[in-house]
Design a protein around this motif. Structure first.
Motif: not given
Length: 354
Positions: A125-126, A234, A284-285, A287, A289, A312, A314-315, A318-319
């Motif tokens: 994802t990164r 996105c 997952c990307w 994501y 959010y 996950m 971290d995501d 953020i969400a």
């Protein structure tokens, strides 16, 4: 077409052929070796090309060449093998070349184990290579979804001229389930007038594919073009499964095999009177959010469940934007979490609340 009982890895190969992929380059590694085994047998029947490369580094660069010539191409591997491909994936993202990369994840770091895991979430994802780039990352949770998302992956790769990673694991690769190929939505293969096929668009023109820009200003302009494309992805390509989050006192956030286990745990918890919901990212990307905004405003907790150390989370942080507290439960090294373990982790958060 009637349902067919297939092992996950073989279903991946069959789905690739169904999607119009006729070129596979790869190297055997457990637990995904049945993918190249299947394609070695079946691709010649459709006038396709199967080539076992001398290494994963060679395989990803073969994908670069075939994709650049306009072919639908795929490789498959498992965690340490995909790690070796990262430089080539960065090159393909920079050169805007479509391909599908199947990762049947196993335990790590390093050579780790041959047992199933979800330790490559960051990598997928990164972006595990250099530079600012993204790969569309699809996370199936059944053999049917392996088929559906492989076919979708080829369409998305061509639509956005971008690598697509199918982030699966050894459980799904080795299990057998019924699949129906008629359920998968398949788009037409687009005309690739950008390909380096020796023809060009006009007399005297040449199509050139590369990821090197020696002028800083030119490279900045190219990166801005890539960022605009990622923003479009996105906006249009988020996929997620959501259950019972409107009244939830706890939401479980999980993907892939772990999500299947979590769903069984949620069913049991709800039977016991606990209001538990599910958010399962299928992409997952990008994501999902925004869907976290639909969680019951009185819900104070989100439990992330994965077969890793909590990548996950971290995501999820953020969400939720601070609206909920993020908790984590996972198993590592190839150990698969049980329904009871996920239930116990949820009950520790819920306490006596019903």
């Amino acid at each position: 077409m009637a349902k067919v009982l297939m092992k996950g890895n073989e279903a991946v190969g069959a789905a690739a052929i169904e999607a119009g992929c006729k070129h596979f380059f790869g190297y055997p590694i457990t637990p995904q070796s049945e993918v190249p085994e299947y394609l070695a047998r079946e691709l010649p029947k459709v006038d396709g090309c199967f080539l076992q490369a001398e290494s994963e580094v060679a395989a990803i660069n073969m994908l670069y060449g075939a994709a650049g010539a306009g072919a639908r191409v795929m490789t498959s591997s498992s965690s340490p093998g995909v790690a070796l491909m990262q430089e080539g994936i960065s090159y393909m993202a920079g050169a805007e070349l479509p391909c599908v990369i199947v990762n049947m994840m196993r335990g790590g770091p390093g050579l780790g184990s041959i047992q199933p895991s979800q330790t490559d979430y960051f990598q997928s994802t990164r972006g595990g290579g250099n530079g600012d780039y993204r790969t569309i990352t699809l996370a199936p949770s059944s053999v049917q979804e392996l088929v559906d998302l492989v076919i979708l992956g080829f369409d998305l790769a061509d639509k956005y001229r971008n690598p697509v990673v199918l982030m699966s694991d050894g459980v799904l690769g080795q299990m057998m389930e019924p699949v129906d190929f008629s359920l998968a939505k398949k788009g037409a293969i687009p005309v690739k007038d950008w390909a380096t096929n020796g023809k060009g668009n006009h007399p005297g023109e040449r199509n050139i594919i590369n990821s090197i820009y020696l002028s800083a200003e030119d490279l900045e302009a190219h990166n801005k073009k890539l960022m605009a494309k990622y923003a479009e992805i996105c906006e249009n390509e988020v996929r997620v499964e959501v259950e019972n989050i409107e009244d939830a006192q706890l939401v479980i956030n999980a993907y892939g095999t772990t999500a299947r286990i979590a769903k069984t745990a949620i069913e049991s918890l709800r039977k016991d009177g606990y209001k538990v919901g599910l958010i399962r990212p299928i992409t997952c990307w990008p994501y999902p959010y925004d869907v976290f905004k639909d969680i019951n405003p009185d819900c104070k907790d989100v439990l992330v469940c994965e077969m890793n150390q909590g990548q996950m989370t971290d995501d999820a942080k953020i969400a939720v934007e601070g609206r909920q507290k993020i908790h984590f439960f996972g198993r590592q090294g190839g150990v698969i979490p049980t329904v009871e373990e996920i239930k116990d982790a949820a009950l520790k958060i819920l306490g006596g609340l019903k």
